[in-house]
Design a protein around this motif. Structure first.
Motif, PDB file in Angstrom:
ATOM      1  N   PRO A  16       0.811  -1.217   0.000  1.00 28.27           N
ATOM      2  CA  PRO A  16       0.000   0.000   0.000  1.00 28.27           C
ATOM      3  C   PRO A  16       0.845   1.268   0.000  1.00 28.27           C
ATOM      4  O   PRO A  16       1.984   1.274   0.438  1.00 28.27           O
ATOM      5  N   ASP A  17       0.217   2.335  -0.484  1.00 31.09           N
ATOM      6  CA  ASP A  17       0.827   3.653  -0.351  1.00 31.09           C
ATOM      7  C   ASP A  17       0.533   4.124   1.064  1.00 31.09           C
ATOM      8  O   ASP A  17      -0.595   4.016   1.535  1.00 31.09           O
ATOM      9  N   ILE A  23       7.795   6.719   5.322  1.00 30.29           N
ATOM     10  CA  ILE A  23       7.785   5.308   5.699  1.00 30.29           C
ATOM     11  C   ILE A  23       7.275   4.508   4.517  1.00 30.29           C
ATOM     12  O   ILE A  23       6.174   4.739   4.025  1.00 30.29           O
ATOM     13  N   ARG A  24       8.091   3.585   4.067  1.00 30.77           N
ATOM     14  CA  ARG A  24       7.715   2.725   2.945  1.00 30.77           C
ATOM     15  C   ARG A  24       7.636   1.300   3.472  1.00 30.77           C
ATOM     16  O   ARG A  24       8.518   0.868   4.216  1.00 30.77           O
ATOM     17  N   VAL A  25       6.590   0.589   3.118  1.00 32.56           N
ATOM     18  CA  VAL A  25       6.446  -0.809   3.504  1.00 32.56           C
ATOM     19  C   VAL A  25       6.590  -1.653   2.249  1.00 32.56           C
ATOM     20  O   VAL A  25       5.951  -1.386   1.238  1.00 32.56           O
ATOM     21  N   ARG A  26       7.448  -2.645   2.341  1.00 31.25           N
ATOM     22  CA  ARG A  26       7.708  -3.524   1.201  1.00 31.25           C
ATOM     23  C   ARG A  26       7.706  -4.965   1.689  1.00 31.25           C
ATOM     24  O   ARG A  26       7.892  -5.238   2.871  1.00 31.25           O
ATOM     25  N   PRO A  27       7.522  -5.901   0.770  1.00 33.72           N
ATOM     26  CA  PRO A  27       7.642  -7.310   1.162  1.00 33.72           C
ATOM     27  C   PRO A  27       9.076  -7.649   1.564  1.00 33.72           C
ATOM     28  O   PRO A  27      10.041  -7.034   1.085  1.00 33.72           O
ATOM     29  N   TYR A  28       9.200  -8.588   2.447  1.00 28.96           N
ATOM     30  CA  TYR A  28      10.495  -9.138   2.869  1.00 28.96           C
ATOM     31  C   TYR A  28      11.261  -9.636   1.646  1.00 28.96           C
ATOM     32  O   TYR A  28      10.682 -10.097   0.675  1.00 28.96           O
ATOM     33  N   ARG A  29      12.575  -9.535   1.726  1.00 30.73           N
ATOM     34  CA  ARG A  29      13.424 -10.124   0.699  1.00 30.73           C
ATOM     35  C   ARG A  29      14.673 -10.691   1.369  1.00 30.73           C
ATOM     36  O   ARG A  29      15.010 -10.314   2.499  1.00 30.73           O
ATOM     37  N   SER A  30      15.331 -11.563   0.670  1.00 31.86           N
ATOM     38  CA  SER A  30      16.555 -12.168   1.178  1.00 31.86           C
ATOM     39  C   SER A  30      17.503 -11.050   1.609  1.00 31.86           C
ATOM     40  O   SER A  30      17.645 -10.052   0.920  1.00 31.86           O
ATOM     41  N   GLY A  31      18.112 -11.213   2.750  1.00 34.62           N
ATOM     42  CA  GLY A  31      18.991 -10.183   3.287  1.00 34.62           C
ATOM     43  C   GLY A  31      18.378  -9.430   4.450  1.00 34.62           C
ATOM     44  O   GLY A  31      19.067  -8.685   5.139  1.00 34.62           O
ATOM     45  N   ASP A  32      17.074  -9.609   4.684  1.00 36.19           N
ATOM     46  CA  ASP A  32      16.393  -8.939   5.793  1.00 36.19           C
ATOM     47  C   ASP A  32      16.450  -9.750   7.095  1.00 36.19           C
ATOM     48  O   ASP A  32      16.041  -9.259   8.144  1.00 36.19           O
ATOM     49  N   GLU A  33      16.943 -10.988   7.030  1.00 34.32           N
ATOM     50  CA  GLU A  33      16.877 -11.899   8.175  1.00 34.32           C
ATOM     51  C   GLU A  33      17.531 -11.326   9.426  1.00 34.32           C
ATOM     52  O   GLU A  33      16.931 -11.346  10.513  1.00 34.32           O
ATOM     53  N   ALA A  34      18.761 -10.843   9.313  1.00 31.02           N
ATOM     54  CA  ALA A  34      19.483 -10.354  10.496  1.00 31.02           C
ATOM     55  C   ALA A  34      18.739  -9.188  11.142  1.00 31.02           C
ATOM     56  O   ALA A  34      18.642  -9.106  12.375  1.00 31.02           O
ATOM     57  N   PHE A  35      18.185  -8.297  10.315  1.00 31.55           N
ATOM     58  CA  PHE A  35      17.428  -7.171  10.863  1.00 31.55           C
ATOM     59  C   PHE A  35      16.207  -7.667  11.630  1.00 31.55           C
ATOM     60  O   PHE A  35      15.967  -7.249  12.769  1.00 31.55           O
ATOM     61  N   VAL A  36      15.433  -8.543  11.018  1.00 29.25           N
ATOM     62  CA  VAL A  36      14.217  -9.043  11.670  1.00 29.25           C
ATOM     63  C   VAL A  36      14.581  -9.748  12.978  1.00 29.25           C
ATOM     64  O   VAL A  36      13.986  -9.484  14.027  1.00 29.25           O
ATOM     65  N   LEU A  37      15.575 -10.614  12.954  1.00 28.03           N
ATOM     66  CA  LEU A  37      15.992 -11.322  14.165  1.00 28.03           C
ATOM     67  C   LEU A  37      16.509 -10.367  15.237  1.00 28.03           C
ATOM     68  O   LEU A  37      16.351 -10.631  16.434  1.00 28.03           O
ATOM     69  N   SER A  38      17.088  -9.236  14.828  1.00 28.31           N
ATOM     70  CA  SER A  38      17.592  -8.272  15.813  1.00 28.31           C
ATOM     71  C   SER A  38      16.460  -7.650  16.624  1.00 28.31           C
ATOM     72  O   SER A  38      16.692  -7.138  17.726  1.00 28.31           O
ATOM     73  N   LEU A  39      15.234  -7.688  16.095  1.00 29.22           N
ATOM     74  CA  LEU A  39      14.084  -7.129  16.805  1.00 29.22           C
ATOM     75  C   LEU A  39      13.374  -8.148  17.696  1.00 29.22           C
ATOM     76  O   LEU A  39      12.435  -7.792  18.406  1.00 29.22           O
ATOM     77  N   HIS A 127      -1.319  -1.411   8.555  1.00 29.47           N
ATOM     78  CA  HIS A 127      -2.099  -1.102   7.346  1.00 29.47           C
ATOM     79  C   HIS A 127      -1.723  -2.029   6.194  1.00 29.47           C
ATOM     80  O   HIS A 127      -2.595  -2.466   5.438  1.00 29.47           O
ATOM     81  N   ALA A 128      -0.446  -2.362   6.066  1.00 26.55           N
ATOM     82  CA  ALA A 128      -0.028  -3.298   5.014  1.00 26.55           C
ATOM     83  C   ALA A 128      -0.633  -4.676   5.270  1.00 26.55           C
ATOM     84  O   ALA A 128      -1.107  -5.336   4.337  1.00 26.55           O
ATOM     85  N   CYS A 129      -0.644  -5.103   6.525  1.00 24.63           N
ATOM     86  CA  CYS A 129      -1.239  -6.399   6.868  1.00 24.63           C
ATOM     87  C   CYS A 129      -2.743  -6.394   6.607  1.00 24.63           C
ATOM     88  O   CYS A 129      -3.304  -7.380   6.103  1.00 24.63           O
TER      89      CYS A 129
END
Length: 173
Positions: A16-17, A23-39, A127-129
């Motif tokens: 969505p816009d 703030i931009r919301v995008r689908p997950y992509r390879s390379g996001d793992e470490a960031f997500v796990l850090s949270l 909102h994206a969900c």
């Protein structure tokens, strides 16, 4: 938590816009793992003192790793970022069924970096969900805050229109 049954999920979701273009919301992509796990530790907020923080964190990290594997198949994982591409938070949404058999979208995890908490990142992710859930044909988006002591999370979701449906009670023996 993407560990739910798959049923006719569409993978042609469009992000969505956001009203806040910073703030931009995008689908997950390879390379996001470490960031997500850090949270992951952010999802321990308000944890009951009788629960093991180590086991709780282990379970959260396991769910996140399942999200990576099942992204686009059994769930959608979203990443929020600023105008410079710096990641700010994540959320996941998946197919679930109520015990009555009614299907719904389940918002499994949502966490934002502490520095950006209260700046619209969580709202953009919700909102994206919601948009994803509507595009899948679901009539409801359900979540658990994980704890009753996380009043900030409960108030955040209440402001976004979520209402309580059930309360889980525990008695220590």
């Amino acid at each position: 938590m993407c560990a739910y049954e798959e049923e006719n999920m569409r993978s042609n979701f469009s992000v969505p816009d956001n009203a806040d273009s910073a703030i931009r919301v995008r689908p997950y992509r390879s390379g996001d793992e470490a960031f997500v796990l850090s949270l992951a530790p952010r999802l321990l907020t308000g944890m009951p003192p009788w629960r093991s923080a180590e086991k709780w964190l282990g379970a959260v990290q396991y769910w996140m790793k399942q999200d990576f594997k099942n992204h686009g198949k059994r769930c959608m994982l979203f990443i929020a970022e600023n105008e410079h591409g710096e990641r700010l938070g994540f959320a996941n949404v998946a197919y679930a069924k109520h015990f009555t058999g009614e299907p719904y979208a389940y918002l499994g995890e949502l966490a934002v970096s502490e520095e950006v908490e209260g700046h619209g990142v969580g709202k953009a992710l919700v909102h994206a969900c919601e948009q994803w859930a509507r595009e899948q044909g679901y009539s409801s988006l359900v979540l658990d805050t994980g704890t009753t002591d996380n009043e900030r999370a409960r108030n955040f979701y209440k402001r976004l229109g979520f209402v309580p449906e059930s309360i889980k009670l525990t008695k220590l023996l």
